[in-house]
Each structure stands twice: as C-alpha cells, then as structure tokens.
Design an enzyme around this catalytic site. Sequence first.
Site, mmCIF file in Angstrom:
data_model
loop_
_atom_site.group_PDB
_atom_site.id
_atom_site.type_symbol
_atom_site.label_atom_id
_atom_site.label_comp_id
_atom_site.label_asym_id
_atom_site.label_seq_id
_atom_site.Cartn_x
_atom_site.Cartn_y
_atom_site.Cartn_z
ATOM 1 N N ASP A 593 -4.101 -5.947 -1.129
ATOM 2 C CA ASP A 593 -3.099 -5.068 -1.719
ATOM 3 C C ASP A 593 -2.599 -4.123 -0.632
ATOM 4 O OD1 ASP A 593 -1.522 -3.816 -3.622
ATOM 5 O OD2 ASP A 593 -3.178 -3.046 -4.819
ATOM 6 N N GLU A 596 2.158 -3.852 2.617
ATOM 7 C CA GLU A 596 3.588 -3.875 2.987
ATOM 8 C C GLU A 596 3.858 -3.430 4.444
ATOM 9 O OE1 GLU A 596 2.871 -4.114 -1.094
ATOM 10 O OE2 GLU A 596 2.388 -2.383 0.158
ATOM 11 N N ASP A 667 3.423 -3.842 -9.451
ATOM 12 C CA ASP A 667 3.046 -2.854 -10.459
ATOM 13 C C ASP A 667 4.086 -2.759 -11.566
ATOM 14 O OD1 ASP A 667 0.914 -2.481 -8.831
ATOM 15 O OD2 ASP A 667 1.648 -0.640 -7.922
#
Length: 1000
Positions: A593, A596, A667
């Site tokens: 996770d 990015e 999300d």
Amino acid sequence: AKSKSNQSQKEEERPKENAQKTKRRPSGARRVRTEMRTMRPAPFPSSSFFFFFFFSTASLAFFSSRFVVKEVDAFKAQDFKTCETSSFCNRHRDAAPKAYSIGKLIETASKENKQRRGSADERAEEEDEASFDVFLDDTKTTIKMKLIAYANGAVRLRFDDVLHPRYVPKDVLVPDETVKALQTKWTVEKNMEKNAESGKTETVLKMVPGEMNVRVRIEHEAPPAIVVERNGMEVIAFNREETFAFETVDGASGLAQGGGDTAETFNSHTDTRPFGNTALSFDVSFPSATDVYGLPERATSLSLKSTIKRPTSQEEVDQRLHHESEPYRLYNLDVFEYESESPFGLYGSIPMLLAHGSKDMKGSEKDDDNKRGTISSGIYFHNPTETYVDIIKEESSLDERTSHWMAESGALDLFLFPGPDFANVHKMYGDFLGTTALPPLFSLGYHQCRWNYRDEHDVEEVDAGFDEHDIPYDVIWLDIEHTDGKRYMTWDSTKFPTPERMIHNIAEKGRKMVVIIDPHVKKDNNYPIFKEAESKQYYVKKNDKTTDFDGWCWPGSSMYLDVTNPDVRTWWASKFALDSYKGSTPDLYVWNDMNEPSVFNGPEITMQKDLIHHGDVEHREVHNVFGMYYHMATAEGIEKRQNERPFVLSRAFFAGTQRIGPIWTGDNAADWEHLKVSVPMVLTLGLTGLPFSGADIGGFFGNPDPELLVRWYQLGAFYPFMRGHAHIDTKRREPWLFGDENTNLIREAIRNRYRLLPTFYALFDENSRLGTPIVRPLFHAFPDDPRVLRKDDCFMLGDTLLVYPVMESSASQIEIYLPKGVWYDVNTNEKHVGPKAFMKEVTMRDIPQFQRGGSILITKERARRSTRAQRNDPITISIAPDEKGEARGAYYNDDGTSFAHASPSGRNRKQLWWSNYALATRALESVSSKVQSFIDETEVERVRILGDDKSNASWKLARLNPPRSPEKNTSDVTFGRNGVFNINAPFLSMQDVFVIGLVK
C-alpha cells in the site's frame, strides 16, 4: 490512504472557484464544424467539495497515531494541482501552433544492400528504421524523429533530443531482445513526393511483410503529420491538431535555457526544476472512432467524456473554445476518499487509449454501398512523468476522436496499435508490455480483510466464523497494526506473539494470510532494515544528491528505498527469505500500500519532483513507475522464497504491472455510486492490460447497509480480484453479522465465485497468452452494435456470461439489453433471441446472468471452504447452443502453484465443442506421456444442455467414448430444474480426449 486518521483536523475555508473559463486555441479551426453532434456523453458536472487539511506537527507521536476521518465529503481539492497550477499543462493546453516541419528520410540502408536490391525505379527501398530531422521555423533542431515497424502490425514513433537524450524507464517493457526480435523493415513507397490531392509533400512507408497492410504517411511541411493506415483506412493520425511541441534544455549545459529561474511553488513546496522546461505536447486522432477508452485510474464512465468542446460555428471559433472540465491526469497519488464521478487521477496510471468506431466500407452489391465496418485501435505513451490528456470530440460527426497529451518531461515514445480489432490491440500491447502472470489459484478465491484484525484471537475467531457459517474463503489479511510500531517485517509481540503458529493454523485448512508492507522505512537506529539500507546508501536522496530524503508517513519520520535501483530491488527481495523475515512462513503473502509513493508532508501528499534517484535521475522522471518497482521487488522476494508463483497486491501501478500482480481500486466509499463506478473502473483496467483487479467490497469508508453489502458481494463475485475490506473506524462487517437472511445471500454470492473458478482460471490462462481481459465490456464481444459502445452497467465474463449487477437501492426490476444472438437466462433457462431490450424483475437473491448462445461454461458445483478443498472436485459443463445448435468452450488446469505450467507437460489445455448432439474435447497441445509432469484428476460430473430443444425428449442415454470402464459406457439423461437437459455422472477424465454423444 492518508485517510487513515485519528487526529483532530481543522477545516479550511473552501477556496472560491475560478469562474473565468480558460480559453483554448480552437484546434481544427481551419475545419469549422457547422453541424451539431447527435450524440455525446455529457461533460463532467462541476463539483462542490468540503475541505479539511492535514494539520501537521513536529511530534513523532502524532504520525505514529491513527487518524480519524471527519464525517464530511473528504476529497481535498486544495491538496492537489490542476492543469492551471501545473505550469507545463497551463503552457501547452492553449498554446498556438508552432512551425515545426519534418526533413527528408535519413537513409540507413548500406550501399551494398541498395546495389543488391537494384535502383529505386526497379524496387522500393527497404529501411530497418526510418529516421528524420525535425525543423522549427525552418531551422534544424536537435530533435530526431524515428519510426520503427514491428511484425505484429504495431508502429513505434519516437522523438528525442540527440544532444540531451530523454530518460526512458527501465524494466517497464518486456526485455529489449524480445522487443528487438519483433522488429521488421519498412518499404519506402514514396520519398518526398507531392500528393496530387492534398498538395503536400509526403513520404510513404509500408510495413514488411506486406500482408500486415500497414502504411505510414509522413506529411513533411508545417504543420507536419504522421498518419497510420490499416487495410487502406486511416486509423491513427499524429499532429492533425498542430499541438506538437518538444521543449529542449540549453544545448551546452543541459540545464534551464538562459539560466533562468524556472522554480515552481505549490502549497509552500518549491520544485527547483534545474533543467527548466522540458515538456512535451502532441495530439493523436482516431479518424474512424466514435468512442475512446482507457487512461486509468479514475472514477468515471467507461467511454471517456470530452474535456474540450469543439467549435460548431465561425462565431465560436472567433470567441475561442471553452474547456468542459479538467483534462484527465496521469499522476499516481494517495487520494483520500475519491469522488465517484471525476476526471481526477488516482493511485495508478496507464497512459493507454483505445478507440473504436466504424467506417464506410464499399460493398460489391448494390444494396451494400453504405455498409459500415468496425475498426478498433490503440496507443501507448511510454513515459512515466506527470501527464494530462484532453479528449476532444467532433461536433459534426461521431466518427473522429482526438486526444491532446501534455507531459512534464521524459521521452516522446509512442506505440501505435492500428488494430483492426480489439483482439489485435490487446495482442500488440501484450507483446511489448507483457500479459498477466498466471496467478496462484488460491488468489482467485475470496479474501477477507479489514484495517485491522486486532490480534491472534481475533484472527482465529474470524477464520472459525467462516467455517461455522459454511462460507468459503481463501485468505485473511492484516493491516499496519500487526507490526511493531509500523516497522514492516516485524510483529506486535503483544497482539501477535506467535505468528508462525497463527499462520500454520490458517494454512492447515488450505488457507493463506496476507500482511501489509509499505515502501516507507521507519527512521529508527534500532530497526535493522533501516540501518542496513542507510549503510548501503539505498535511500532516495534530496536534490543535493547526498542527503537521504526524510518524509513522514505511518511510522513518523521515514526513509524511502530507491527501488529504481536494481541493486536495491534485489536487496529488498532478499529480505523476504524465511530466515530473514522472522515469523513468516511459506503461506504468508504480501500487500503493498502507499506506494504511489505517499508522503504525508510532501507536495500533493507525495515526493518532491526534484528528489534524486539512482543514476542522478529526478523523481519527476520516474514518479508513475516508482510504485511498480516496489511491487516488482516484493514479488521477486516472495517468488524466490520458495520458487512458486508470488501473490502481491499493489495500490500504485503503471503499464507492465500485470506481469507482477493484482491491484485494487483504492479507498472507495460505502455508497451506491461507488458500487456503480467500480464496474467501469475494473473494465477500463482490463482494457488497458491490467485485468487482475477489483474494488473493496462494501466500500472502504463508511458503513454499508445490508442491502448495499449484499449487492456488492453479488457484483464482487465477478471482479477478477475479490476482497472485502473496511476502514478501522467502520463497524465490523464479516458476512454473518447482518442477520440470517443476508448471511444466506452473501454465502450464495461467495459460493457463486467458487462455482465459477474453473472459468476464471481458463480466462487467466487466455490472458497470459493473448492479453484479452477477464471481464469485458459488452462492446468487446459486439463491436458492431452501437447500443453497447457506452454501456457500463453490465459486463461479460469472457465471451460466455453476460452479467447485469443490481446497482440501485430497493430495485424491483432492472433494464436488460441483449445483443444479437441467442441467450439463456442462467436462473430460469429461458431462451432469448437478441437484439432485445426488456425489464426483468429482481429480488434480493438475483443478479441476472445470461449465457451466450454458442458458448460452454465450466463450473464446480460442490460447496467447499477453500480452493484447496475444491481442488479435485468434478466439473459441470453447461452448453448453450447457438442458432445452429453448436457451442465452443475452453478448459484449463495445472497444479495451481508452481511454474511448471510454463511447459505443455505441466498443464492441461483443451478445447470443447458441441455439435450434432455430441460433446467432444480436443487437446490443444501435444505432450508425450513420458514427460507429463501434471496429471489432471478432474472428472466430468454432469453435462447440462440449456434451452427447450423439443428433440431432447427423444434422447434415451448418452454414449461415452472412451467408456469409463468396460461396464460403464453410457450415462443416464434427465430433465433438471427449469427444463435443463442433463447428462448425468459420465465421470470421464479431463486428462483424456473423449466424446459424449446422445443416443435415441
């Protein structure tokens, strides 16, 4: 996501929206449009946002704590740039055309080869690559243009600065030798000749071999253009809108031209931009297209809406064209509770567009003069820098779509895929970027996750709850709270004191565990991973090139591994060895996770663009591929741990991620709009080469009511990746917590997933070979039906099953459209002949499904608790005859874990067909029994023939060839539920080739 928050936060006053619309140079003003379009998707609506900001503090304790989400619309627009606040986009979106032109072909063939081939009059010359100089205002620049032909029909168009070559990302394409092996030659058909019709000077290249029927036409004078034709039809055109621009740095120093200050500040963060303006601008048109698709990731419709409105009159041209919305942005970001309808870019980026439409095709018969044929094409922009894309749609006709691309830096490296159909586009893309690695079978089952299961006892109770309620699942997940103070690859010794025992207990039931490992490394001298990476100089550097970059994320002060460096990736992979990762076992897998990458105190919640990576490369050059490199290193570690197929989920992605593992859509929220938009999001990912994806079932934020949760499970059973997940502040939502009736409905939905696993597995095998999506838009199978080109409320599972999820609250009926052909209602066996539209009544049990006539569906009908328990179960074969009474299908199986499937001896791949009331199988590969490493123990439990064929009543039995045994050479036949005709218990082995024929 940064949205995981437990700290009081202040709301900022929402900034006033800029009412003044920016004007754009009227692209195509030379061709004023005077007719209105008859159809066009609506532009994005303007959005109202409630804002709050991240209240920072120097205290490490603040960042080590969790965050609490305020009950407001949470997308914080002020945290993120727009085209107007991104200088390169603002510079090029409305820029006037520049006077570029293209020089003559630079001949590369040797004199010896030319002499051997003869003179140009005798034979067209051949070129390995076609290179051209680029001129600006009639002055030769340092830019070179190159065209490369590939034997699969693709064309590569590259522009580069020969004095200061642009950065090209490594390990995104398949290996260089694989790409090089595909390369073919050009035949030069025309060289700097006047086109009698247009008056333009042209060079025409034809691809060798000629049967590809691909030509490229280069128009040399300003404005230059490159046009790709397939089968005599213009399919892709470069620079028809005159937006081409290639900004170059100072020729001597390679820095900003003139030494000017080009620094750029956003939200108190300054990007020094030492190399100045190095942006790219170009447009690509699709002359035959009615719709364009792609550019993930964002929450919006399947057919991309326009962002630029075309002029329809001279008055509009004089007044300039207004923007309809922000361009589509490609820049990987940690986005807090994203909106359900927006062009805003999210966690991953694939700079690929697909186009589809029709074109007049002259027929040989008189009544065929106006026949229209379909054409599909695509492009891939090989550049991981920040990019904006405008979509422009013609007013006068549906048959042209244009895209305007603006990238901050990097190479102008375009792969052009001239179709002519989706199958060819997928194959071309897969040839260069790779296809989906065949996943381990367990990963296709259901995954149960939340942030966070509290401790080992909680894990054991959830695991037991699935067994108690007879609900299958394969994987249970742990979020960040399982670690020792957010130090990844560690365990909280109070909550998880015996992780190996916990994982072993799960694995004994045929299940797995996944834990989260994020790319930030806690700055802690007592943390061995931190200290070792620091000593090896493995972290991303500040722009002074020596100081390690220190950013804030879950652990507080954190460093970030420079995974652009292959040595760092190798080192990181080694940390997953069982003797290194304490508490891990071969049944523990990983979830990446925040890759990015997310940096809580960084600009746009990510890294500064002027940070320095391996080879003195700025972060701006690699931003969109950073998360993929981390994903790649993690998957390599899991694979090397025991030489089995890895499973690693990632949130960030780029082109090529499909070779590594799955992603999810981030999300989302527990509302009906996010349920709906998950369909076009997953479909778009599949179209752009990344089919192994899914959305969090139930929504990550918020608390779904029982109806929404049931409907989401019914839909989620068809996501290629099926996982339930929830935020730490949400109520518990294990499938049995919503009353007996809803538990039964959720159990049905999850069992439906396990029924369909043989079909899913065969589709993943197909994708690994051909690049075709797992779930597909309806237009993928029916490209000539204009009614489905923008339809994103349904989808196909392969080419077999049409699924209409129920996505409205309190729905008692939904609208169904069935394209041309025969269809069978899976639940009622009712036969339909399309094209046909009708309303279908639904209850809470229903998710309407229709099997396509001419297809064969393979399922496993016995209820089990995991894929391992289901492993050797027999299959049911459901046959849906077409108009001719025939059907085709595919079967695939292997050991589900190893890499033995790479060889024909390690897999079982068969074709099935139904014709003349007989089912036959055929091996698609020849394998010697002496080298067979995989023996398929699967048998056929039942054959079902759908429909109401009146002749079925005359069949008395089915003959088996070869017989199951000397005494067993026939099977009984009966009519089952809703009149389905069944061949019962043949129990023939799928390892063998057989025929089952009906006998009167």
